[in-house]
Scaffold this motif. Structure first.
Motif, PDB file in Angstrom:
ATOM      1  N   GLU A 190      -5.120  -6.869   9.692  1.00 53.32           N
ATOM      2  CA  GLU A 190      -4.004  -7.342  10.499  1.00 53.32           C
ATOM      3  C   GLU A 190      -4.286  -8.748  11.021  1.00 53.32           C
ATOM      4  OE1 GLU A 190      -0.417  -7.699  12.194  1.00 53.32           O
ATOM      5  OE2 GLU A 190      -1.071  -6.095  10.840  1.00 53.32           O
ATOM      6  N   GLN A 196      -2.175 -12.216  10.342  1.00 50.03           N
ATOM      7  CA  GLN A 196      -1.719 -13.153  11.370  1.00 50.03           C
ATOM      8  C   GLN A 196      -2.211 -14.568  11.097  1.00 50.03           C
ATOM      9  OE1 GLN A 196       0.573 -12.318  13.547  1.00 50.03           O
ATOM     10  NE2 GLN A 196       0.494 -10.269  12.631  1.00 50.03           N
ATOM     11  N   GLN A 197      -3.429 -14.683  10.546  1.00 56.63           N
ATOM     12  CA  GLN A 197      -3.951 -15.999  10.162  1.00 56.63           C
ATOM     13  C   GLN A 197      -3.085 -16.624   9.070  1.00 56.63           C
ATOM     14  OE1 GLN A 197      -6.584 -17.964  11.141  1.00 56.63           O
ATOM     15  NE2 GLN A 197      -7.061 -16.634  12.861  1.00 56.63           N
ATOM     16  N   LYS A 224       0.097 -15.983   8.479  1.00 54.72           N
ATOM     17  CA  LYS A 224       1.395 -16.357   9.055  1.00 54.72           C
ATOM     18  C   LYS A 224       1.290 -17.675   9.825  1.00 54.72           C
ATOM     19  CE  LYS A 224       3.593 -11.805   9.546  1.00 54.72           C
ATOM     20  NZ  LYS A 224       4.153 -10.829  10.513  1.00 54.72           N
ATOM     21  N   ALA A 225       0.238 -17.800  10.606  1.00 55.96           N
ATOM     22  CA  ALA A 225       0.065 -19.028  11.389  1.00 55.96           C
ATOM     23  C   ALA A 225      -0.131 -20.231  10.466  1.00 55.96           C
ATOM     24  CB  ALA A 225      -1.135 -18.876  12.326  1.00 55.96           C
ATOM     25  N   TYR A 233      11.182 -12.068   8.269  1.00 53.74           N
ATOM     26  CA  TYR A 233      10.146 -13.096   8.217  1.00 53.74           C
ATOM     27  C   TYR A 233      10.610 -14.286   7.386  1.00 53.74           C
ATOM     28  CZ  TYR A 233       5.793 -15.459   7.024  1.00 53.74           C
ATOM     29  OH  TYR A 233       4.816 -16.410   6.839  1.00 53.74           O
TER      30      TYR A 233
END
Length: 475
Positions: A284, A288-289, A291-292, A318
């Protein structure tokens, strides 16, 4: 002696390779290299050895400084000698090939000393020769020869970085005793060195020794010898921890790296972080990495990875979030590239309309690709892109780009009949008049454009004359 029967026995593959070895040679030296062809085809190595020695001797005697326009010829000559040693002589006489490859390698520093231009290609070539040296040494002598002293000398006098990977090239040959001895001697040199530059040079060799032995802790130890490891060292340590499945330690070193400088756009840091997190089972956090990273850098490849990792019901939400961010991005070129590589062609057309005033055409290849992709569904948006590429060329009088700009302008002419609604843009006829008025002094451009137009029209007329009825008339 070369005979017809002997050539037949060599087979077509060997003969083809021999002929191709001469393919790039200029005609003025073809006869000289024809001797090499005969030597390659001769089962005996003596003739080829003699020719190669002459070539190396000639290069060794050269003393004039090499200008930029001479680099290519010199590189080809050195590569020609290298290939003949490795590909043609080594199978016949490995021992002689080893001696000649060492002689060729010894030309590295004196040759580079004579270069008055960028010598990166030559450094890469000599690094390849160094790799060949290691391979031929393994074939010929193996561990039966004392290579340590020779390699140590190369490392100590490596002026141009030719021997950066020599320890890896000889990894299968050097004994553990050799490696221990080299490690001890370079540690002593490091402790006795006076200046920082000299110390860092010895440390670089010690780090290579650690890597050859695949010892991550030893590598870390050397990185800490001169105080707190630098940002680059932290990344290098993390990389080795990941390769040893020590993910927690890798994440700690990445944290230390992030404390030293901004890592938001560092692809190496990002890649290592993903590897460490996933190795640690933190999927997870890895997502998130990703996405950022996409939000900051509009990376289409990572965007595709995110879509592959999130549940189906979240994908559209998204996707819309990222597309909204694309329209807020300051870098128009990056936004167009993202939409193009993500195959978001409908959004790309809308983006071109909304951001038309910001489209500069400074990197036309991306715009050309985008125009080609959308011209079927949206000829007006494609036409706008083509126009945006033509104007900067004329404005700056970039004569080298005239041919491409003329092709772009002709694409506008081809797309114009397909535009049903100009949506406030000037028609192609009006646009052409404006262009001819504003840039009427660009005579070279307009001359080339008229020439292309006549050619295009002539081709069109010819094609029209050979429709079905035309063929029947001819028949």
């Amino acid at each position: 002696m070369i005979t017809k029967e002997g050539l037949i026995q060599l087979g077509p593959e060997v003969l083809a390779d021999a002929l191709l070895s001469l393919r790039k040679r200029p005609e003025r030296v073809l006869r000289r290299y024809g001797d090499f062809l005969l030597a390659v085809l001769d089962p005996s190595p003596q003739k080829l050895v003699s020719l190669l020695r002459k070539e190396i001797s000639f290069l060794k005697r050269s003393s004039h400084f090499v200008e930029h326009d001479e680099i290519t010829e010199l590189t080809e000559q050195l590569e020609f000698v290298r290939e003949h040693i490795v590909l043609h002589l080594a199978p016949k006489d490995p021992e002689e090939a080893l001696q000649l490859i060492q002689s060729l390698l010894n030309l590295g520093t004196p040759t580079l000393d004579r270069i008055l231009a960028n010598y990166d290609d030559l450094v890469r070539l000599f690094r390849q020769v160094c790799e060949d040296w290691g391979q031929l040494a393994a074939q010929s002598c193996g561990k039966g020869y004392a290579w340590k002293d020779s390699i140590e000398d190369k490392l100590l006098n490596d002026k141009y970085g030719i021997y950066t990977d020599v320890l890896f090239n000889f990894k299968e040959i050097l004994t553990q005793e050799d490696m221990d001895s080299l490690q001890k001697e370079f540690e002593e040199r490091f402790r006795g060195a006076q200046g920082r530059y000299q110390k860092e040079g010895f440390l670089g060799v010690l780090k290579k020794i650690a890597d050859v032995q695949d010892d991550a802790d030893l590598f870390r130890q050397y990185c800490e010898e001169m105080g707190a490891p630098s940002y680059t060292d932290c990344l290098e340590i993390a990389k080795r921890m990941v390769s040893h499945w020590r993910s927690s330690e890798a994440l700690e070193w990445l944290k230390k790296a992030a404390a030293q400088q901004n890592v938001e756009n560092d692809v190496d840091f990002f890649s290592l972080t993903l590897q460490a997190l996933e190795l640690n089972g933190d999927y997870e956090a890895a997502l998130q990495q990703r996405k950022a990273w996409v939000e900051r850098n509009l990376d289409s490849a990572v965007y595709g990875d995110v879509l592959a990792h999130i549940p189906d019901e979240e994908k559209e939400v998204y996707r819309q979030e990222i597309l909204a961010r694309v329209f807020k991005a300051e870098d128009v070129q990056k936004a167009v590239t993202f939409l193009l590589n993500s195959q978001e062609f409908e959004t790309l057309s809308r983006y071109i309309r909304e951001k038309e005033g910001q489209l500069s055409g400074q990197q036309p290849e991306v715009f050309r690709r985008a125009a080609q992709e959308i011209q079927g569904e949206d000829p007006l948006a494609a036409l706008v892109l083509y126009r945006r590429m033509v104007i900067p060329v004329l404005e700056a009088s970039l004569s080298k780009e005239y041919d491409k700009a003329i092709e772009d302008l002709w694409r506008c002419q081809e797309l114009a009949p397909r535009v049903a609604n100009w949506e406030g843009h000037p028609s192609q006829e009006i646009f052409m008049k404006q262009l001819e008025t504003r840039y009427r002094l660009k005579t070279k451009f307009w001359s080339k454009y008229k020439s292309l137009s006549l050619t295009k029209k002539r081709v069109a007329v010819t094609e029209d004359s050979f429709d079905d009825d035309g063929w029947r008339a001819i028949a």
